[in-house]
Design a protein around this motif. Structure first.
Motif, PDB file in Angstrom:
ATOM      1  N   SER A  31       0.843  -1.190   0.000  1.00 35.08           N
ATOM      2  CA  SER A  31       0.000   0.000   0.000  1.00 35.08           C
ATOM      3  C   SER A  31       0.883   1.245   0.000  1.00 35.08           C
ATOM      4  CB  SER A  31      -0.903   0.002   1.234  1.00 35.08           C
ATOM      5  OG  SER A  31      -1.406   1.301   1.498  1.00 35.08           O
ATOM      6  N   LEU A  32       0.647   2.165  -0.940  1.00 37.44           N
ATOM      7  CA  LEU A  32       1.431   3.394  -0.967  1.00 37.44           C
ATOM      8  C   LEU A  32       1.198   4.233   0.286  1.00 37.44           C
ATOM      9  CD1 LEU A  32       1.330   4.735  -4.651  1.00 37.44           C
ATOM     10  CD2 LEU A  32       3.272   3.812  -3.383  1.00 37.44           C
ATOM     11  N   ALA A  33      -0.009   4.205   0.800  1.00 35.70           N
ATOM     12  CA  ALA A  33      -0.276   4.943   2.037  1.00 35.70           C
ATOM     13  C   ALA A  33       0.552   4.379   3.183  1.00 35.70           C
ATOM     14  CB  ALA A  33      -1.765   4.888   2.375  1.00 35.70           C
ATOM     15  N   GLU A  34       0.680   3.035   3.254  1.00 39.20           N
ATOM     16  CA  GLU A  34       1.514   2.422   4.277  1.00 39.20           C
ATOM     17  C   GLU A  34       2.978   2.815   4.081  1.00 39.20           C
ATOM     18  OE1 GLU A  34       0.819   0.792   6.884  1.00 39.20           O
ATOM     19  OE2 GLU A  34      -1.289   0.214   6.660  1.00 39.20           O
ATOM     20  N   VAL A  35       3.409   2.907   2.818  1.00 39.25           N
ATOM     21  CA  VAL A  35       4.783   3.312   2.520  1.00 39.25           C
ATOM     22  C   VAL A  35       5.044   4.722   3.031  1.00 39.25           C
ATOM     23  CG1 VAL A  35       6.368   3.893   0.633  1.00 39.25           C
ATOM     24  CG2 VAL A  35       5.024   1.775   0.531  1.00 39.25           C
ATOM     25  N   VAL A  36       4.123   5.647   2.750  1.00 42.39           N
ATOM     26  CA  VAL A  36       4.284   7.026   3.213  1.00 42.39           C
ATOM     27  C   VAL A  36       4.252   7.081   4.736  1.00 42.39           C
ATOM     28  CG1 VAL A  36       3.222   9.316   3.251  1.00 42.39           C
ATOM     29  CG2 VAL A  36       3.381   8.048   1.101  1.00 42.39           C
ATOM     30  N   ASP A  37       3.330   6.352   5.353  1.00 35.65           N
ATOM     31  CA  ASP A  37       3.246   6.359   6.814  1.00 35.65           C
ATOM     32  C   ASP A  37       4.518   5.809   7.450  1.00 35.65           C
ATOM     33  OD1 ASP A  37       0.826   7.599   7.004  1.00 35.65           O
ATOM     34  OD2 ASP A  37      -0.337   5.782   7.417  1.00 35.65           O
ATOM     35  N   ALA A  38       5.120   4.805   6.822  1.00 35.93           N
ATOM     36  CA  ALA A  38       6.377   4.269   7.348  1.00 35.93           C
ATOM     37  C   ALA A  38       7.451   5.352   7.341  1.00 35.93           C
ATOM     38  CB  ALA A  38       6.827   3.069   6.515  1.00 35.93           C
ATOM     39  N   GLY A  39       7.492   6.133   6.265  1.00 35.57           N
ATOM     40  CA  GLY A  39       8.460   7.222   6.199  1.00 35.57           C
ATOM     41  C   GLY A  39       8.171   8.319   7.203  1.00 35.57           C
ATOM     42  N   LEU A  40       6.885   8.638   7.405  1.00 33.99           N
ATOM     43  CA  LEU A  40       6.507   9.652   8.388  1.00 33.99           C
ATOM     44  C   LEU A  40       6.919   9.209   9.792  1.00 33.99           C
ATOM     45  CD1 LEU A  40       2.932  10.532   7.061  1.00 33.99           C
ATOM     46  CD2 LEU A  40       4.927  12.054   7.024  1.00 33.99           C
ATOM     47  N   ASN A  41       6.641   7.954  10.117  1.00 30.59           N
ATOM     48  CA  ASN A  41       6.983   7.437  11.446  1.00 30.59           C
ATOM     49  C   ASN A  41       8.493   7.422  11.668  1.00 30.59           C
ATOM     50  OD1 ASN A  41       4.271   7.034  12.062  1.00 30.59           O
ATOM     51  ND2 ASN A  41       4.277   4.933  11.276  1.00 30.59           N
ATOM     52  N   ALA A  42       9.240   6.967  10.650  1.00 32.60           N
ATOM     53  CA  ALA A  42      10.694   6.899  10.791  1.00 32.60           C
ATOM     54  C   ALA A  42      11.313   8.293  10.885  1.00 32.60           C
ATOM     55  CB  ALA A  42      11.294   6.136   9.612  1.00 32.60           C
ATOM     56  N   SER A  43      10.675   9.276  10.247  1.00 36.61           N
ATOM     57  CA  SER A  43      11.202  10.635  10.249  1.00 36.61           C
ATOM     58  C   SER A  43      10.661  11.476  11.397  1.00 36.61           C
ATOM     59  CB  SER A  43      10.862  11.324   8.910  1.00 36.61           C
ATOM     60  OG  SER A  43      11.361  10.583   7.820  1.00 36.61           O
ATOM     61  N   GLY A  44       9.724  10.914  12.165  1.00 34.19           N
ATOM     62  CA  GLY A  44       9.151  11.641  13.288  1.00 34.19           C
ATOM     63  C   GLY A  44       8.344  12.846  12.860  1.00 34.19           C
ATOM     64  N   LEU A  45       7.628  12.724  11.748  1.00 32.75           N
ATOM     65  CA  LEU A  45       6.886  13.855  11.189  1.00 32.75           C
ATOM     66  C   LEU A  45       5.395  13.566  11.196  1.00 32.75           C
ATOM     67  CD1 LEU A  45       7.305  16.637   9.737  1.00 32.75           C
ATOM     68  CD2 LEU A  45       7.186  15.367   7.577  1.00 32.75           C
ATOM     69  N   ALA A  46       4.598  14.530  11.646  1.00 35.42           N
ATOM     70  CA  ALA A  46       3.137  14.438  11.589  1.00 35.42           C
ATOM     71  C   ALA A  46       2.635  15.366  10.501  1.00 35.42           C
ATOM     72  CB  ALA A  46       2.533  14.816  12.939  1.00 35.42           C
ATOM     73  N   LEU A  47       1.727  14.877   9.672  1.00 34.43           N
ATOM     74  CA  LEU A  47       1.202  15.689   8.592  1.00 34.43           C
ATOM     75  C   LEU A  47       0.340  16.822   9.123  1.00 34.43           C
ATOM     76  CD1 LEU A  47       0.253  12.983   5.923  1.00 34.43           C
ATOM     77  CD2 LEU A  47       2.218  14.527   5.910  1.00 34.43           C
ATOM     78  N   GLU A  48       0.427  17.981   8.439  1.00 34.61           N
ATOM     79  CA  GLU A  48      -0.372  19.155   8.783  1.00 34.61           C
ATOM     80  C   GLU A  48      -1.200  19.582   7.581  1.00 34.61           C
ATOM     81  OE1 GLU A  48       2.223  22.229  10.122  1.00 34.61           O
ATOM     82  OE2 GLU A  48       3.012  21.063  11.829  1.00 34.61           O
ATOM     83  N   ALA A  49      -2.248  20.341   7.842  1.00 34.63           N
ATOM     84  CA  ALA A  49      -3.104  20.831   6.764  1.00 34.63           C
ATOM     85  C   ALA A  49      -2.270  21.637   5.762  1.00 34.63           C
ATOM     86  CB  ALA A  49      -4.223  21.692   7.330  1.00 34.63           C
ATOM     87  N   GLY A  50      -2.471  21.353   4.485  1.00 35.90           N
ATOM     88  CA  GLY A  50      -1.756  22.065   3.433  1.00 35.90           C
ATOM     89  C   GLY A  50      -0.468  21.405   3.007  1.00 35.90           C
ATOM     90  N   ASP A  51      -0.075  20.319   3.677  1.00 33.62           N
ATOM     91  CA  ASP A  51       1.145  19.611   3.266  1.00 33.62           C
ATOM     92  C   ASP A  51       0.952  18.965   1.897  1.00 33.62           C
ATOM     93  OD1 ASP A  51       2.511  20.278   5.527  1.00 33.62           O
ATOM     94  OD2 ASP A  51       2.356  18.303   6.485  1.00 33.62           O
ATOM     95  N   ILE A  52       2.056  18.853   1.176  1.00 33.88           N
ATOM     96  CA  ILE A  52       2.066  18.187  -0.127  1.00 33.88           C
ATOM     97  C   ILE A  52       3.071  17.053  -0.068  1.00 33.88           C
ATOM     98  CG2 ILE A  52       2.514  18.443  -2.601  1.00 33.88           C
ATOM     99  CD1 ILE A  52       1.860  21.462  -2.232  1.00 33.88           C
ATOM    100  N   ILE A  53       2.610  15.839  -0.340  1.00 33.91           N
ATOM    101  CA  ILE A  53       3.488  14.667  -0.327  1.00 33.91           C
ATOM    102  C   ILE A  53       3.920  14.390  -1.760  1.00 33.91           C
ATOM    103  CG2 ILE A  53       3.690  12.209   0.192  1.00 33.91           C
ATOM    104  CD1 ILE A  53       1.001  14.243   1.897  1.00 33.91           C
ATOM    105  N   VAL A  54       5.228  14.377  -1.966  1.00 34.47           N
ATOM    106  CA  VAL A  54       5.791  14.085  -3.287  1.00 34.47           C
ATOM    107  C   VAL A  54       6.406  12.692  -3.232  1.00 34.47           C
ATOM    108  CG1 VAL A  54       7.407  14.803  -5.081  1.00 34.47           C
ATOM    109  CG2 VAL A  54       6.257  16.534  -3.664  1.00 34.47           C
TER     110      VAL A  54
END
Length: 368
Positions: A31-54
């Motif tokens: 799942s691409l969403a799982e892939v992005v979440d894995a990167g967010l968790n490893a990077s210690g980053l929480a998504l905020e309104a207006g963010d753009i995921i590339v």
């Protein structure tokens, strides 16, 4: 800078780009969403309104199983091609710039053998990159509950510029362009033609953080929330809409291919192979080679005609003066595509033969 629609483009903002590290190797079915979440968790980053995921197109292709192990890359590229724009011979193989089935005009239809993981093969681009972005954006919004945009990025060269840059292959939830026409610049002058390719700018900027060799396939761009609408406009330009096509495409062929197509030799066809594909550099081809290719193009699809070819002249023969005139005109055009100039002398007494002298083409522009 102001716009009649009330959007203010004068406000500067700080933009941050955070690479999503720690993403494991992506496999078919992930799942691409799982892939992005894995990167967010490893990077210690929480998504905020207006963010753009590339996200790099490679991870999308891997997750979708868009890989082939056909050893014949030319055959793979042909299957992913709408039409050929330009082609050059290099190191024993032909490289083609094509309109890909994914949408953009790019080398080898985006077929790529780098960073393919442990299974190797050739990665193919998704034929509907915007739909990939839409599915990923919808799932990330569901998971994180904030307003987001998603861009699927890939790498391509550009006309008239050396080197490659990332661009927006697919877009969802991001205003892909910023149409400034009708507004004014900082001096109050009316803007008539300026439309910023916002999605491409974001994709290229994100690549500076992701990089090509560090195994970081995604990044979060923050500070551009003004380009992330509260709800997606189905009529807004998306990735495929950024590709110039039809009458809007001023660069439909390369120099060589434009001339050859006009003379009946379309790039990417067996006819092009028969007359000979030019090399990537003029230094890789002798003048005799170039003249020979031009002569074969000139004789292509002509009912009759002969040519005695030399590096500095060509003696043309035909059954009638009319056919000879046709051959001379075709040869002059074909020579021009090879950066050469042909000058016909006086025809023979019966009007059926003539010598065309070949010189370097005069031009105000530097040679490639």
């Amino acid at each position: 800078m102001s716009r009649p629609d009330g959007r203010d483009h004068a406000t500067a903002s700080t933009v941050s780009i955070t690479p999503l590290t720690g993403i494991p190797e992506v496999r078919d079915g992930d799942s691409l969403a799982e892939v992005v979440d894995a990167g967010l968790n490893a990077s210690g980053l929480a998504l905020e309104a207006g963010d753009i995921i590339v996200v790099s197109s490679k991870v999308a292709s891997k997750s979708l199983g868009l890989v082939t192990h056909d050893p014949n890359k030319d055959r793979v590229v042909a299957a992913e091609t709408e039409y050929v724009v330009a082609e050059r011979a290099l190191a024993g193989r032909v490289t083609r710039i094509v309109r890909s089935k994914a949408g953009p005009v790019m080398a080898a239809a985006g077929v790529d053998g780098s960073n393919t993981g442990e299974h190797g093969g050739w990665l193919l681009l998704p034929h509907d990159p915007d739909a990939v972005c839409e599915r990923l954006r919808d799932e990330l919004v569901r998971r994180h509950g904030v307003r987001l945009g998603v861009i699927l990025s890939d790498t391509s060269g550009r006309p008239w510029r050396i080197g490659q840059v990332d661009f927006a292959l697919g877009v969802h939830g991001v205003r892909a362009t910023d149409d400034l026409r009708g507004g004014t610049d900082a001096d109050g002058r009316r803007l008539e033609v300026t439309t910023r390719a916002v999605a491409d700018e974001i994709a290229s900027a994100a690549d500076l953080a992701k990089g090509k060799v560090h195994g970081v396939p995604a990044a979060v761009v923050r500070g551009l929330g003004r380009f992330v609408p509260a709800s997606a406009d189905p009529s807004a330009p998306r990735g495929r809409d950024l590709v110039r096509a039809g009458p809007d495409d001023w660069f439909g062929y390369g120099r060589v291919e434009a001339v050859r197509a006009a003379l009946g030799v379309e790039p990417g066809t067996p006819d092009a192979e028969t007359v000979g594909i030019p090399p990537t550099s003029r230094s890789d081809s002798s003048r005799l080679d170039a003249v020979g290719r031009a002569v074969r193009v000139a004789l292509h699809a002509v009912g009759s005609g002969t040519a005695d070819v030399g590096p500095r002249s060509v003696t043309l023969g035909a059954d009638t003066p009319y056919e000879l005139g046709r051959l001379v005109a075709r040869l002059e055009a074909a020579l021009w595509s090879e950066w050469l100039h042909g000058s016909a002398g006086e025809p023979s007494a019966d009007g059926r033969a003539v010598v065309v002298t070949v010189d370097a083409a005069p031009s105000r522009h530097p040679r490639p």
